[in-house]
Structures are given as structure tokens and as C-alpha cells.
Motif scaffolding. Sequence first.
Motif, PDB file in Angstrom:
ATOM      1  N   GLU A   1     106.051 169.234  74.836  1.00 42.27           N
ATOM      2  CA  GLU A   1     106.316 167.874  74.392  1.00 42.27           C
ATOM      3  C   GLU A   1     105.355 167.526  73.265  1.00 42.27           C
ATOM      4  OE1 GLU A   1     106.142 165.088  77.565  1.00 42.27           O
ATOM      5  OE2 GLU A   1     107.834 165.956  78.654  1.00 42.27           O
ATOM      6  N   VAL A   2     105.849 166.811  72.269  1.00 43.40           N
ATOM      7  CA  VAL A   2     105.003 166.398  71.144  1.00 43.40           C
ATOM      8  C   VAL A   2     105.225 164.913  70.896  1.00 43.40           C
ATOM      9  CG1 VAL A   2     105.003 168.660  70.041  1.00 43.40           C
ATOM     10  CG2 VAL A   2     106.776 167.019  69.453  1.00 43.40           C
ATOM     11  N   THR A   3     104.211 164.279  70.332  1.00 42.21           N
ATOM     12  CA  THR A   3     104.341 162.856  70.019  1.00 42.21           C
ATOM     13  C   THR A   3     105.227 162.645  68.810  1.00 42.21           C
ATOM     14  OG1 THR A   3     103.136 160.809  69.575  1.00 42.21           O
ATOM     15  CG2 THR A   3     102.331 162.794  68.493  1.00 42.21           C
ATOM     16  N   ARG A   4     105.937 161.554  68.803  1.00 52.20           N
ATOM     17  CA  ARG A   4     106.722 161.186  67.626  1.00 52.20           C
ATOM     18  C   ARG A   4     106.216 159.886  67.014  1.00 52.20           C
ATOM     19  NH1 ARG A   4     112.762 160.534  69.117  1.00 52.20           N
ATOM     20  NH2 ARG A   4     112.412 162.441  70.284  1.00 52.20           N
ATOM     21  N   ARG A   5     105.073 159.384  67.513  1.00 51.60           N
ATOM     22  CA  ARG A   5     104.548 158.123  66.997  1.00 51.60           C
ATOM     23  C   ARG A   5     103.029 158.234  66.861  1.00 51.60           C
ATOM     24  NH1 ARG A   5     106.920 153.350  70.614  1.00 51.60           N
ATOM     25  NH2 ARG A   5     106.456 152.142  68.738  1.00 51.60           N
ATOM     26  N   VAL A   6     102.491 157.571  65.851  1.00 54.04           N
ATOM     27  CA  VAL A   6     101.048 157.552  65.643  1.00 54.04           C
ATOM     28  C   VAL A   6     100.606 156.103  65.526  1.00 54.04           C
ATOM     29  CG1 VAL A   6     101.334 157.849  63.142  1.00 54.04           C
ATOM     30  CG2 VAL A   6      99.148 158.416  64.217  1.00 54.04           C
ATOM     31  N   GLY A   7      99.555 155.739  66.257  1.00 56.17           N
ATOM     32  CA  GLY A   7      99.103 154.355  66.292  1.00 56.17           C
ATOM     33  C   GLY A   7      98.095 154.037  65.209  1.00 56.17           C
ATOM     34  N   PRO A   8      97.899 152.748  64.932  1.00 56.20           N
ATOM     35  CA  PRO A   8      96.983 152.344  63.854  1.00 56.20           C
ATOM     36  C   PRO A   8      95.514 152.461  64.266  1.00 56.20           C
ATOM     37  CG  PRO A   8      97.861 150.411  64.959  1.00 56.20           C
ATOM     38  CD  PRO A   8      98.559 151.597  65.570  1.00 56.20           C
ATOM     39  N   ASP A   9      94.680 152.731  63.279  1.00 51.86           N
ATOM     40  CA  ASP A   9      93.231 152.695  63.491  1.00 51.86           C
ATOM     41  C   ASP A   9      92.821 151.271  63.860  1.00 51.86           C
ATOM     42  OD1 ASP A   9      90.385 153.660  63.039  1.00 51.86           O
ATOM     43  OD2 ASP A   9      90.538 152.007  61.613  1.00 51.86           O
ATOM     44  N   PRO A  10      92.119 151.053  64.990  1.00 51.52           N
ATOM     45  CA  PRO A  10      91.808 149.684  65.437  1.00 51.52           C
ATOM     46  C   PRO A  10      91.003 148.866  64.428  1.00 51.52           C
ATOM     47  CG  PRO A  10      91.407 151.270  67.195  1.00 51.52           C
ATOM     48  CD  PRO A  10      91.659 152.063  65.952  1.00 51.52           C
ATOM     49  N   THR A  11      90.046 149.510  63.774  1.00 49.68           N
ATOM     50  CA  THR A  11      89.232 148.776  62.812  1.00 49.68           C
ATOM     51  C   THR A  11      90.061 148.363  61.596  1.00 49.68           C
ATOM     52  OG1 THR A  11      87.260 149.983  63.514  1.00 49.68           O
ATOM     53  CG2 THR A  11      87.167 148.881  61.370  1.00 49.68           C
ATOM     54  N   ARG A  12      90.868 149.289  61.124  1.00 48.25           N
ATOM     55  CA  ARG A  12      91.686 149.024  59.942  1.00 48.25           C
ATOM     56  C   ARG A  12      92.734 147.941  60.223  1.00 48.25           C
ATOM     57  NH1 ARG A  12      91.221 149.784  54.459  1.00 48.25           N
ATOM     58  NH2 ARG A  12      93.050 150.759  53.520  1.00 48.25           N
ATOM     59  N   ILE A  13      93.356 147.988  61.397  1.00 46.51           N
ATOM     60  CA  ILE A  13      94.385 146.987  61.701  1.00 46.51           C
ATOM     61  C   ILE A  13      93.747 145.613  61.868  1.00 46.51           C
ATOM     62  CG2 ILE A  13      94.443 147.134  64.235  1.00 46.51           C
ATOM     63  CD1 ILE A  13      97.579 147.135  62.066  1.00 46.51           C
ATOM     64  N   ALA A  14      92.515 145.588  62.369  1.00 37.94           N
ATOM     65  CA  ALA A  14      91.811 144.309  62.478  1.00 37.94           C
ATOM     66  C   ALA A  14      91.489 143.742  61.098  1.00 37.94           C
ATOM     67  CB  ALA A  14      90.526 144.492  63.292  1.00 37.94           C
ATOM     68  N   ASP A  15      91.110 144.623  60.164  1.00 38.14           N
ATOM     69  CA  ASP A  15      90.857 144.170  58.791  1.00 38.14           C
ATOM     70  C   ASP A  15      92.136 143.615  58.161  1.00 38.14           C
ATOM     71  OD1 ASP A  15      88.237 144.963  59.025  1.00 38.14           O
ATOM     72  OD2 ASP A  15      88.513 146.875  57.970  1.00 38.14           O
ATOM     73  N   PHE A  16      93.255 144.292  58.387  1.00 39.54           N
ATOM     74  CA  PHE A  16      94.529 143.819  57.855  1.00 39.54           C
ATOM     75  C   PHE A  16      94.881 142.457  58.455  1.00 39.54           C
ATOM     76  CE2 PHE A  16      97.144 147.527  55.939  1.00 39.54           C
ATOM     77  CZ  PHE A  16      96.024 148.007  55.270  1.00 39.54           C
ATOM     78  N   ALA A  17      94.676 142.309  59.758  1.00 33.44           N
ATOM     79  CA  ALA A  17      94.988 141.038  60.420  1.00 33.44           C
ATOM     80  C   ALA A  17      94.132 139.911  59.860  1.00 33.44           C
ATOM     81  CB  ALA A  17      94.776 141.172  61.925  1.00 33.44           C
ATOM     82  N   GLN A  18      92.866 140.198  59.599  1.00 33.06           N
ATOM     83  CA  GLN A  18      91.989 139.173  59.038  1.00 33.06           C
ATOM     84  C   GLN A  18      92.440 138.765  57.641  1.00 33.06           C
ATOM     85  OE1 GLN A  18      87.855 140.318  58.153  1.00 33.06           O
ATOM     86  NE2 GLN A  18      87.191 138.391  59.080  1.00 33.06           N
ATOM     87  N   ALA A  19      92.842 139.744  56.824  1.00 33.21           N
ATOM     88  CA  ALA A  19      93.327 139.436  55.471  1.00 33.21           C
ATOM     89  C   ALA A  19      94.585 138.590  55.533  1.00 33.21           C
ATOM     90  CB  ALA A  19      93.582 140.732  54.709  1.00 33.21           C
ATOM     91  N   ILE A  20      95.487 138.901  56.456  1.00 33.28           N
ATOM     92  CA  ILE A  20      96.724 138.129  56.602  1.00 33.28           C
ATOM     93  C   ILE A  20      96.411 136.705  57.052  1.00 33.28           C
ATOM     94  CG2 ILE A  20      98.877 137.954  57.914  1.00 33.28           C
ATOM     95  CD1 ILE A  20      98.820 141.075  58.056  1.00 33.28           C
ATOM     96  N   SER A  21      95.502 136.569  58.006  1.00 31.27           N
ATOM     97  CA  SER A  21      95.159 135.239  58.522  1.00 31.27           C
ATOM     98  C   SER A  21      94.516 134.361  57.465  1.00 31.27           C
ATOM     99  CB  SER A  21      94.225 135.381  59.735  1.00 31.27           C
ATOM    100  OG  SER A  21      94.866 136.077  60.786  1.00 31.27           O
ATOM    101  N   LYS A  22      93.759 134.959  56.558  1.00 30.54           N
ATOM    102  CA  LYS A  22      93.067 134.189  55.532  1.00 30.54           C
ATOM    103  C   LYS A  22      93.944 133.876  54.315  1.00 30.54           C
ATOM    104  CE  LYS A  22      88.293 135.651  56.474  1.00 30.54           C
ATOM    105  NZ  LYS A  22      87.111 136.356  55.911  1.00 30.54           N
ATOM    106  N   ALA A  23      95.045 134.576  54.181  1.00 28.61           N
ATOM    107  CA  ALA A  23      95.897 134.386  52.992  1.00 28.61           C
ATOM    108  C   ALA A  23      96.500 132.987  52.987  1.00 28.61           C
ATOM    109  CB  ALA A  23      96.994 135.438  52.971  1.00 28.61           C
ATOM    110  N   LYS A  24      96.620 132.425  51.792  1.00 30.97           N
ATOM    111  CA  LYS A  24      97.209 131.086  51.658  1.00 30.97           C
ATOM    112  C   LYS A  24      98.731 131.131  51.640  1.00 30.97           C
ATOM    113  CE  LYS A  24      93.262 129.134  49.154  1.00 30.97           C
ATOM    114  NZ  LYS A  24      92.806 128.510  47.878  1.00 30.97           N
TER     115      LYS A  24
END
Length: 549
Positions: free
Chosen positions: A177-200
Motif C-alpha cells: 500500500e502507498v499513500t496518495r496524499r501528502v499533508g502540508p508542513d504545519p509551520t508553513r500552513i500557519a504562515d499562510f493562514a496568518q497572511a490570509i487573516s491579515k489581508a485586507k
Amino acid sequence: MSSSTVRDVTFALMRELGLTTVFGNPGSTEETFLKDFPKDFRYIQTLHESSAVGAADGYAQATRRPVLVNVHTAAGLSNAMSNIMTARMNKTPLIITAGNQTRNMLLMDPWLSNVDPTMLPRPWVKWSYEPVRAQDVPGAIMRAYAAALQPPAGPVFLSLPLDDWDQTANGQAVAREVTRRVGPDPTRIADFAQAISKAKDPVLIFGSDLCRAGGEGGREGWQAAIALAEKLNVPVWAAPASERAPFPETHPLYVGGLPFAIGPLCDKLQGHDLAVVIGAPVFRYYPYVAGDYIPQGLRLLHITDDPEEAARAPVGDSLLSDALLAVQSLTPLVASRHAKTLTVASQAHRMAPHPAPEEPEAADGQLSALLLFDVLHEVMPAETVLVEESPSNVAQLHRAWPIETPDTFYTFASGSLGWNLPASVGLALSERDSQRNRPVLTVIGDGSFQYSVQGLWTAAQHDLQIIFVVLRNDEYAILKSFAQLENTPNVPGLDLPGLDIAALGKGYGCASVVAKTADEVRAACEAALKRKGPTVIEVPIVPNVPPLI
């Protein structure tokens, strides 16, 4: 010492992996693989290798499982290349095999041999291999299965000499069996979320990967996309030339598809300070229209499961992740933006990359493309699976037929004609196998129809309920659009006189009719929905050359 043959062990492995439906067009170097074909396997014969790959692609997308395709050696593999390219861009997991000549003759480059087997299908396969020993065939099938599934999913290729199958195997193959999905890096996704939250004034751009993620039916990806968009209360675009609908087109936050060209796309994003692209390249462009990639002052964030997509993006900060896992991770992390109700002006042509032309004047009572699509949308059941390959009429189609349910719209990611007709065969076969039994409607231009017309035979042989509506405008209208844009007058070969679409359909075993009026189209569709097997409906339409930007 094992007494099993390579063939015995390989077929046992294929059973374990669920690879029991094989699409193909047989050749002399494949007959040793196909001899005494097991009764628990199913062979879906096509009349051309490109049709085999297209049909397998449709079936794999609908079932969300890898599919095996067997084509002839170098000549057949060459025939299949256009749809192998499309499968790669569709991110469809296919295991494509071709026979090769007897190993004892390979040194001499004999007739019908694949002289350089690993090179021929590149760059459109993820992995290409000819086993060094016959005993390596089962292991190569397992590795091919794993490579096809792992993100980004896509086709792989194996060249298999015809004398390998009767050789003695080295024991049983091991299924993994092999994976068909790869999850996001937790630190990177948190940075993306912060950028989205701060955007006007952020904007979301969703791509087809959201349709492919999750379980059967595609609802999980759509539900996650809707949840993120509604929490952020921001406009949603479909990425340029999306081959699947990534978001419901009647949702109040949905704007439509971004244009296909650099300058016009940049113009659409003016006024935003952040754009988040999820599950699509940055970006698909054609034709070339100069301009900035993105407006000044806009930051772009890119989420993709494809390292090559991330590497070639000309702008933006990338994150590698399955689109659905990324959206599910982002949604609880971003700040809600419900201070006011957002009003979004949807474009009339919805997901299409360019607007519809002005409605032409009727000529001798002929239908326009838009009027035809209005009739089709009215008469077809709501659960219909729509397949599109009519480039010059795509804007009218999306205007008349909004996509409101996941996994009900398919087209080709590559722009290479000849995928959609055979793909509809695979889609309809999946509908029967799954017992969903939704009708499949394939809207296709008279020029596109010629590229894989032999796919009709397979549809007829399997009594698949597909309605092929062929728009006959007697021209390559989309090429006339390019001629206008590129200022290239008097280009030869853009007219298609003398085609008899209904006769072609009848010749391949389909019920066929010419429908010239709205009432005739309606009656033809109603009859087709009651009929077992495929129907070809030829509809003369008023020629019209669409704008490209």
C-alpha cells in the motif's frame, strides 16, 4: 523453486491491486500477455491506442483508482502519446504497458521493436522502465502502481518483451500500500493562514485538484472549498482552463474562470492584496498577451501537490500539499470575515476562459450554440455527466449549463484534441459499474469529433448510454479566433466541408440522427435517454468565431 510463470504471478498481483479491467488495442507483441485471458478480468477493446488511453483516463478519474492500459509496441505507443500527455496533465493514475520484441532479437533492433523504450513516452510519464529480467516484471508492475498513485498522480510506462510471460517466476509478488496524499508542513500552513487573516482584500483561486481529492463523488473537496470561502467571505475564481469544476458555479461567492492570458488575468486580480491559488498551476497561459503576472501590491500564495508546478510558477510563495488537506488545515486557522455581506458579480460565461461572442443571426433556421445548449440543459436530467470538447463554444456552454454538482463535468487539461470522446466511454462504463447509471452527455465539435471517432465503436459494443451531441459548423472556429488574434489572414485548412457526422455514427454502430431545430434536438435527446446504447446527434449550428480575450 517456483513453478509459477511470470504471467501467473503478475496476474495474481494485478488481482490483488484491483487491476482487473484492462483497456487496450491488441498487437502481435501483446498477445503473449493476453493469451488465455482470465475469466475474472475484463478487456475493453478500442480501435486505436489513443482511444484506449482516453477511455482508461475517464474510467480512472470516475473510479478514483489506477487503471491498466495495454498498447502495441513503438507504433501503438506513438499513437497513444497525445492522450498520455493529457493523462499527465489531468493527473490521472494510469499504468501503460506495451509489448516489445523477443529479448533474443532486441540487440538487432528488429521490426516492430521499441528501440529506446524508456525514452519514447517521456516527458509525459512519471516513470518509464523495461525490466532487466523477465522475473522483474511483477515487481515492476508494483512499482508502477505506486508511482502512478503517489502525488502528483499520473501515467507510468512499462515496456515488456513478449517472451517474458512464460518464464519461471521467482516466487510470488508482494503487494504494497502507498499513500496518495501528502499533508502540508504545519509551520508553513500557519504562515499562510496568518497572511490570509491579515489581508485586507484576499481572493481565492481554486483548481481541479480539489475535485480529485477525497472520496468517490468529489463532494469532500467541494464542501471544504465552500467552508473556507464562506468563512473568509471572499470572491472565488476557477483557475484558468480548469479541466474539472472546482466550486459550484451558482454559489454567491463564485465569479468564474480566470482568463487564459497573462495581461487579462492580471487585470482581473486588480484591487486585491492577496491571492491564494489552491490545486492548480500558476498559471495556464495561451495565447500570449503581454502584461504583469500579478498586479503591483498583490502577494500570491500557491498550494500544489506537484513540485514541478511549484518550481515553474513565475511568481508566488509555494507550499506542497494535497489540496483538500491544505484547505481543511487552513479553515480553522484563518480569521472569519463576516463583518459585511459580500456581493460578487459573476461573469456570464462562468468557468470559460473567454467570453461568449455576440449571438449570431440565425441562418436558414439554424440554431446558435447558445440556443442548443439551453435546450440540452432543459431536457437532460440534473444528474447528467457533461463532457466537453468544443473549444469555440465553451463560453456558451458554461453560460447555459452551470456546474452545480461535483464530478459532473470533465474536459481535457492539455488542449490536445481527441481525449473527450473516448473518455466519455470510460466515464459511462464507470457509471454502469458503480450502478449510479447517470447519463453521459458529450458535447463535441465536428472537428474534434474526428480525432478519436473510432471510440464510438467501443461505446456501441458495450451498449453504453452516451449521447454525443456533435456541433457541425463546418470549420475550425477556434483556429479562426487565433488567426484574428495573431493577425494571420488567409490561413489554409480552417474549413471542414463535406462531413457526414450521422453517417459516421451509424457506421460505428450508434443510433444516429440529424437534428436541426430545438424541437428535433429535444426529441432526439428524449429518445436517446430511453434507448440502450449510444446515440450520435448531429446539430448544424450557425458558425461564430469567439473572442479569445
